[in-house]
Each structure stands twice: as C-alpha cells, then as structure tokens.
Design a protein around this motif. Structure first.
Motif: not given
Length: 142
Positions: A60-67, A141-142
């Motif tokens: 989920a954290m990796q998917a959040f980063c990609h989003e 924040l981005p």
C-alpha cells in the motif's frame, strides 16, 4: 571557579549544515486515520512498528508513492542478515581480498536510485527512507 557556558546552538553548526534529525518510530495500531499519509508526504524517514500484515502495508505504501509520482522499492533487509560476501572477504589476505572485492563490486548490478526505500526489518517492523530532501519548515507539502 569557572562556570562552563555551552555555546549557543547555532555556534555548533558550520555554515551550510543542517541540524541532525532523529528518526521517529510510530506504531501502526496507534496511528490516527490519515497519519501514515501525512508521514509519507512529509518525506522524513521513520520506522513503523507493530504491523499486522507487513506485506500488505508495504504494498500500500509503494502504491501510494507511485500515485504521487515517487519511485519506490521494497527491500527485505533484516538487521541480522547473517554472513555476507563482504564478511568472508575479511578472512582473505589483503591482496586477494582487494581483488575479490573489486570483482564483486564490478559484477554487482547497478541500482537505479529510488525516491523511497521501504526496508522490511522484521515480521512487524519496517523502515522508510527518502532520497529526496524533506521540505523545509514552512514549505508546502507535495
């Protein structure tokens, strides 16, 4: 008797250096809703403990980063990794060790730098590292 007066905090830093920060630890079962998102957006390194499903959380954290346009990778990197090739090289004579380490470094595949590295440290602990500098105080924040 002379009294010791420590220098002002700013005197301890050389020009152009930043304050050293500590890596904070958070517990998944104690995080309020949305706090993990805020931590990821802040891009400050942190540890996350007491994770029930570490694979699902890391995905989920990796998917959040990609989003959010960040490259991310998940590494299984426990603290007690056992004996590595680097450890074995310490038992060789210096010239053989230097030759072997040079060959090992030359054959190691180069990794593309990632914005976020999620390190699985155990079954319930992960470490999140960011390669981009965190936004400064007051920065959006981005």
């Amino acid at each position: 008797m002379l009294a010791f007066q420590p220098p002002a905090h700013d005197d301890l830093l050389t020009p152009g250096t930043r304050h050293m920060s500590t890596v904070r630890t958070y517990f998944e079962n104690r995080l309020p809703a949305g706090e993990l998102v805020r931590l990821m957006l802040a891009q400050e390194p942190f540890f996350l403990e007491d994770i029930v499903d570490i694979d699902q959380t890391a995905a989920a954290m990796q998917a959040f980063c990609h989003e959010h346009g960040l490259t991310a990778r998940v590494l299984k990197q426990p603290y007690n990794t056992g004996i590595t090739g680097w450890d074995l090289a310490s038992f060789l004579p210096a010239w053989i060790g230097a030759l072997g380490l040079g060959l090992l470094a030359a054959t190691a595949p180069g990794r593309q730098p990632m914005d976020v590295t999620i390190k699985l440290r155990s079954n319930s602990l992960l470490e999140v590292c960011f390669s981009r500098p965190a936004p400064g105080p007051g920065a959006a924040l981005p």
